[in-house]
Scaffold this motif. Structure first.
Motif, PDB file in Angstrom:
ATOM      1  N   TYR A   8      25.358  64.308 -65.312  1.00  0.00           N
ATOM      2  CA  TYR A   8      25.660  63.908 -66.686  1.00  0.00           C
ATOM      3  C   TYR A   8      25.658  65.155 -67.552  1.00  0.00           C
ATOM      4  O   TYR A   8      24.785  66.009 -67.417  1.00  0.00           O
ATOM      5  N   GLU A   9      26.622  65.217 -68.475  1.00  0.00           N
ATOM      6  CA  GLU A   9      26.613  66.263 -69.493  1.00  0.00           C
ATOM      7  C   GLU A   9      25.919  65.698 -70.722  1.00  0.00           C
ATOM      8  O   GLU A   9      26.141  64.548 -71.080  1.00  0.00           O
ATOM      9  N   VAL A  15      22.607  67.391 -66.395  1.00  0.00           N
ATOM     10  CA  VAL A  15      21.518  66.781 -65.624  1.00  0.00           C
ATOM     11  C   VAL A  15      22.102  66.298 -64.301  1.00  0.00           C
ATOM     12  O   VAL A  15      23.106  65.598 -64.296  1.00  0.00           O
ATOM     13  N   ALA A  17      21.602  63.753 -61.789  1.00  0.00           N
ATOM     14  CA  ALA A  17      20.831  62.507 -61.644  1.00  0.00           C
ATOM     15  C   ALA A  17      20.708  62.100 -60.182  1.00  0.00           C
ATOM     16  O   ALA A  17      19.708  61.525 -59.779  1.00  0.00           O
ATOM     17  N   PRO A  36       9.905  57.610 -59.332  1.00  0.00           N
ATOM     18  CA  PRO A  36       9.427  57.717 -60.704  1.00  0.00           C
ATOM     19  C   PRO A  36      10.543  57.513 -61.729  1.00  0.00           C
ATOM     20  O   PRO A  36      11.727  57.591 -61.391  1.00  0.00           O
ATOM     21  N   SER A  37      10.142  57.271 -62.948  1.00  0.00           N
ATOM     22  CA  SER A  37      11.095  57.152 -64.042  1.00  0.00           C
ATOM     23  C   SER A  37      11.942  58.418 -64.124  1.00  0.00           C
ATOM     24  O   SER A  37      11.420  59.518 -63.984  1.00  0.00           O
ATOM     25  N   GLY A  38      13.237  58.254 -64.304  1.00  0.00           N
ATOM     26  CA  GLY A  38      14.130  59.400 -64.412  1.00  0.00           C
ATOM     27  C   GLY A  38      14.570  59.973 -63.086  1.00  0.00           C
ATOM     28  O   GLY A  38      15.252  61.003 -63.034  1.00  0.00           O
ATOM     29  N   SER A  39      14.217  59.310 -61.977  1.00  0.00           N
ATOM     30  CA  SER A  39      14.535  59.870 -60.655  1.00  0.00           C
ATOM     31  C   SER A  39      15.945  59.525 -60.191  1.00  0.00           C
ATOM     32  O   SER A  39      16.388  60.015 -59.157  1.00  0.00           O
ATOM     33  N   GLY A  40      16.649  58.651 -60.943  1.00  0.00           N
ATOM     34  CA  GLY A  40      18.044  58.357 -60.597  1.00  0.00           C
ATOM     35  C   GLY A  40      18.290  56.937 -60.100  1.00  0.00           C
ATOM     36  O   GLY A  40      19.395  56.623 -59.651  1.00  0.00           O
ATOM     37  N   LYS A  41      17.289  56.068 -60.203  1.00  0.00           N
ATOM     38  CA  LYS A  41      17.421  54.714 -59.648  1.00  0.00           C
ATOM     39  C   LYS A  41      18.536  53.923 -60.344  1.00  0.00           C
ATOM     40  O   LYS A  41      19.362  53.298 -59.673  1.00  0.00           O
ATOM     41  N   SER A  42      18.532  53.944 -61.673  1.00  0.00           N
ATOM     42  CA  SER A  42      19.570  53.182 -62.392  1.00  0.00           C
ATOM     43  C   SER A  42      20.947  53.767 -62.115  1.00  0.00           C
ATOM     44  O   SER A  42      21.929  53.027 -61.971  1.00  0.00           O
ATOM     45  N   THR A  43      21.016  55.082 -62.052  1.00  0.00           N
ATOM     46  CA  THR A  43      22.285  55.741 -61.756  1.00  0.00           C
ATOM     47  C   THR A  43      22.811  55.271 -60.402  1.00  0.00           C
ATOM     48  O   THR A  43      23.989  54.924 -60.261  1.00  0.00           O
TER      49      THR A  43
HETATM   50  P1  ADP Z   1      15.671  55.980 -63.390  1.00  0.00           P
HETATM   51  O1  ADP Z   1      16.474  54.729 -63.357  1.00  0.00           O
HETATM   52  O2  ADP Z   1      15.049  56.327 -62.064  1.00  0.00           O
HETATM   53  O3  ADP Z   1      14.652  56.020 -64.488  1.00  0.00           O
HETATM   54  P2  ADP Z   1      18.131  57.216 -64.320  1.00  0.00           P
HETATM   55  O4  ADP Z   1      19.147  57.013 -63.262  1.00  0.00           O
HETATM   56  O5  ADP Z   1      18.176  56.338 -65.505  1.00  0.00           O
HETATM   57  O6  ADP Z   1      16.671  57.202 -63.655  1.00  0.00           O
HETATM   58  O7  ADP Z   1      18.225  58.723 -64.850  1.00  0.00           O
HETATM   59  C1  ADP Z   1      18.284  59.854 -63.993  1.00  0.00           C
HETATM   60  C2  ADP Z   1      18.479  61.114 -64.824  1.00  0.00           C
HETATM   61  O8  ADP Z   1      19.775  61.105 -65.416  1.00  0.00           O
HETATM   62  C3  ADP Z   1      17.492  61.256 -65.975  1.00  0.00           C
HETATM   63  O9  ADP Z   1      17.168  62.616 -66.105  1.00  0.00           O
HETATM   64  C4  ADP Z   1      18.267  60.767 -67.174  1.00  0.00           C
HETATM   65  O10 ADP Z   1      17.816  61.384 -68.341  1.00  0.00           O
HETATM   66  C5  ADP Z   1      19.684  61.169 -66.839  1.00  0.00           C
HETATM   67  N1  ADP Z   1      20.686  60.233 -67.395  1.00  0.00           N
HETATM   68  C6  ADP Z   1      20.822  58.928 -67.075  1.00  0.00           C
HETATM   69  N2  ADP Z   1      21.866  58.383 -67.718  1.00  0.00           N
HETATM   70  C7  ADP Z   1      22.404  59.381 -68.491  1.00  0.00           C
HETATM   71  C8  ADP Z   1      23.509  59.457 -69.395  1.00  0.00           C
HETATM   72  N3  ADP Z   1      24.295  58.401 -69.636  1.00  0.00           N
HETATM   73  N4  ADP Z   1      23.747  60.655 -70.007  1.00  0.00           N
HETATM   74  C9  ADP Z   1      22.983  61.725 -69.752  1.00  0.00           C
HETATM   75  N5  ADP Z   1      21.919  61.735 -68.899  1.00  0.00           N
HETATM   76  C10 ADP Z   1      21.628  60.573 -68.275  1.00  0.00           C
END
Ligand code: ADP
Ligand code: ADP
Length: 215
Positions: A8-9, A15, A17, A36-43
């Motif tokens: 992600y920009e 970043v 992800a 952990p939070s921010g590890s890329g699960k939602s991505t």
């Molecule tokens: P999780 O679900 O494990 O908490 P995410 O997949 O939401 O993790 O996020 C992984 C990383 O990508 C984090 O560092 C987050 O800040 C970054 N990130 C997620 N979505 C975006 C976005 N739309 N734009 C920029 N950075 C993003």
């Protein structure tokens, strides 16, 4: 997904992800994704759900790459093959359980009310068909959401913290429901913080800073 990297920009930087992730779910299998939070699960869930594209690598369904399809085709593929379940249920508050479950089929000419009723009966809500979400408990709302996710007979069920808002006992009943769905051949991927979910999974994988490992 094969060799998937997602960047992600933002905030004046980049970043990463997900980094070189290899992952597949088979029909009938329940996979828990922890980290952990921010590890890329939602991505990862968004990419598996064809809601976003990888920066590098491929996302495949039944061995066929998804890239290069039009938005229209992707929407069709998503609708025909993928079911989504969310932590906060995403039910429409003004609609009854049956109306919520058949909602994804509203644009089709065929009436799916009977199938919606069948699905609600299958998840134990045959006596709650006409209740609206505010008349249902948390576990009941999650089971309505699960029934809705199955209305199009998906091959894959993607669940984001499916027990996140539920007490332990209710969580167990929802996980038993998910196991039954998998037993019918659906591949399930559940992103979770909950040890309860990993106990019901065939396999748990862990994301740390965008890198996926067997846990
Ligand atoms: P999780 O679900 O494990 O908490 P995410 O997949 O939401 O993790 O996020 C992984 C990383 O990508 C984090 O560092 C987050 O800040 C970054 N990130 C997620 N979505 C975006 C976005 N739309 N734009 C920029 N950075 C993003
Ligand atoms: P749980 O222990 O699963 O959280 P609740 O105690 O919230 O369940 O609810 C018990 C029963 O009461 C459920 O069958 C639910 O359908 C019904 N119920 C809960 N809230 C309402 C409401 N606001 N209006 C009508 N029925 C409700």
């Amino acid at each position: 997904m094969a060799n998937v990297t997602k960047r992600y920009e933002g905030g004046g930087g980049t970043v990463t992800a997900l980094s070189n992730v290899e992952f597949a779910v088979a029909g009938g299998e329940v996979v828990a994704v922890v980290g952990p939070s921010g590890s890329g699960k939602s991505t990862m869930l968004n990419l598996l759900g064809l809601l976003d594209d990888p920066t590098e690598g491929r996302v495949e369904l039944h061995g066929t790459p998804v890239a290069g399809r039009s938005e229209r085709e992707r929407t069709d593929v998503r609708r025909e093959t993928i079911g989504f379940v969310f932590q906060d249920f995403h039910l429409v508050p003004t609609l009854s359980a049956v109306e919520n479950v058949r909602l994804p089929t509203a644009f089709l000419s065929e009436d799916h009310t009977d199938r919606a009723v069948d699905l609600l009966e299958r998840v134990g809500l045959g006596d709650r068909l006409d209740h609206t979400p505010d008349e249902l408990s948390g576990g009941q709302k999650q089971r309505v959401a699960i029934a809705r996710s199955l209305i199009n007979e998906p091959d894959v069920l993607l669940a984001d913290e499916p027990t996140g808002n539920l007490d332990r006992e209710t969580g167990v009943s929802v996980l038993e429901e998910i196991r039954e769905i998998a037993a019918a051949g659906v591949g399930v991927v559940a992103v979770t913080h909950d040890d309860l979910v990993t106990g019901y999974a065939d396999r748990t994988v862990e994301l740390v800073d965008g890198v996926l490992d067997d846990a």
